[in-house]
Design an enzyme around this catalytic site. Structure first.
Site, PDB file in Angstrom:
ATOM      1  N   GLY A  69       6.112   0.149   4.555  1.00 16.38           N
ATOM      2  CA  GLY A  69       4.930  -0.135   3.753  1.00 16.38           C
ATOM      3  C   GLY A  69       5.345  -0.559   2.356  1.00 16.38           C
ATOM      4  N   GLU A  70       4.483  -0.270   1.391  1.00 14.48           N
ATOM      5  CA  GLU A  70       4.698  -0.593  -0.019  1.00 14.48           C
ATOM      6  C   GLU A  70       4.634  -2.088  -0.313  1.00 14.48           C
ATOM      7  OE1 GLU A  70       8.305   1.156  -1.560  1.00 14.48           O
ATOM      8  OE2 GLU A  70       7.905   3.113  -0.656  1.00 14.48           O
ATOM      9  N   GLY A  71       4.582  -2.923   0.724  1.00 16.76           N
ATOM     10  CA  GLY A  71       4.690  -4.371   0.519  1.00 16.76           C
ATOM     11  C   GLY A  71       6.114  -4.869   0.621  1.00 16.76           C
ATOM     12  N   GLU A 131       0.828  -1.210   0.000  1.00 15.13           N
ATOM     13  CA  GLU A 131       0.000   0.000   0.000  1.00 15.13           C
ATOM     14  C   GLU A 131       0.855   1.249   0.000  1.00 15.13           C
ATOM     15  OE1 GLU A 131       0.674   1.695   2.894  1.00 15.13           O
ATOM     16  OE2 GLU A 131       1.748  -0.061   3.626  1.00 15.13           O
TER      17      GLU A 131
END
Length: 356
Positions: free
Chosen positions: A319-321, A174
């Site tokens: 975040g970001e995966g 995300e």
């Protein structure tokens, strides 16, 4: 909308026996053994037959990006414009998630779930916009229930497309300035906690901003006056406190579980989406693999709620995966030893461990 069957344990004894008869002491490969069991149970159930070998095909990591109305009220070190700038960075291949997905051999998809200003689709960003950012959750509902349902439908179609292309392992990431506030509010309601116990420092806010963030998240929780959601309320809860990216991650997790695809869960935001998914259908938990323990304060309580042990603990809070991306080599290692490690019998090694 989602029909998720409980994971069958019909093959569990065969799977466990196979692992226990590898040339190693019982349990010596630790979490890799439980990971192999999870993968083997999911793939065996999906095939309707015991899978003696495991193969990961077309692993996909999907990053959903969206903006949050609460970000305009001073809860982050960065303005909402950074969400779009980072989506552009994803599109240009320059972010941490790009580096890690290339290095670990994930296929990466970036989705605009509702950032303030869209980017050109020619850049390769998938348009699944539910709006230009949510409303500020401490003042009003983030979105309508109709928008939640639409988000679920879009996410389900995307996961189905990846599955049809041969994907049998999926992860989500995300991007959204202010989304830790939304995730903290969801967590506080589900676990019946105060905002002070749920809110973390996100990207590294100052003490004053931290106190302000706690105040606004508590205001959001108090506004909806829900102490413990029931199975009939999760969609309302998402509409009240969620983000467009959190909605689509939640829907994508439910869709993947329906297709019996293992789901690699990233950190704090994705775990919040998973919590709501579990409220919608408890069987989604059977398909979740928690990749890492986030540096965000509330993540430990989330993991406890799932009774989950993450694969990694690297103090990540990007975040970001990124945590999910880094877990793929471990997932491949679990498949590798399950497939290729010799048994005591085939290696002609005395089984001095399991025959005691």
């Amino acid at each position: 909308m989602f029909e998720i069957a409980p994971l069958s344990t019909s093959f569990s004894a065969l799977i466990t026996n196979k692992i226990n008869n590898k040339t190693k002491p019982l349990g010596a490969l630790g979490k890799l053994e439980s990971l192999a069991v999870t993968l083997a149970e999911i793939y065996s159930d999906n095939a309707g037959a015991w899978q003696q070998t495991l193969e990961i095909t077309q692993p996909n990591l999907i990053v959903f990006a969206a903006d949050h109305g609460i970000a305009a009220h001073g809860v982050s070190i960065a303005p909402s414009e950074v969400t779009q700038q980072m989506v552009m960075n994803f599109a240009n291949g320059g972010a941490a998630i790009n580096v890690f997905t290339r290095q670990c051999h994930w296929q990466l998809t970036v989705v605009d779930a509702g950032i303030l200003v869209p980017v050109a689709e020619s850049l390769g960003v998938l348009n699944q916009r539910l709006g230009a950012g949510t409303q500020a959750i401490h003042l009003q509902d983030a979105m309508t229930t109709a928008e939640v349902i639409k988000g679920f439908e879009l996410a389900k179609s995307l996961v189905a497309e990846k599955h049809q292309q041969g994907c049998n392992l999926i992860a989500f990431g995300e991007m959204g300035i202010g989304n830790t506030s939304s995730a903290s509010a969801l967590m506080a309601v589900i676990l019946n906690l105060s905002a002070a116990d749920a809110v973390g420092r996100g990207t590294g806010i100052s003490d004053n901003v931290f106190k302000h963030k706690i105040k606004l998240v508590q205001q959001a929780v108090d506004r909806i006056k829900v102490s413990q959601p029931t199975p009939n309320e999760p969609i309302t809860l998402l509409a009240q406190l969620g983000g467009f990216e959190i909605v689509q991650i939640c829907g994508a997790m439910l869709a993947a579980a329906e297709l019996k695809i293992p789901i690699v869960v990233d950190g704090f935001i994705c775990s919040a989406a998973a919590m709501v998914a579990k409220l919608i259908n408890t069987h989604v938990s059977d398909y979740l693999i928690f990749s890492h323990a986030s540096g965000e304060q509330g993540h430990a309580a989330m993991l406890d709620w799932f009774d989950a042990e993450p694969l990694l603990d690297l103090d990540l809070r990007l975040g970001e995966g990124t945590g999910a991306a880094l877990s793929l080599p471990l997932i491949m290692a679990a498949c590798g030893f399950y497939n290729d490690m010799a048994s005591f019998e085939s290696a002609q090694v005395d089984d001095v461990v399991t025959n005691q």
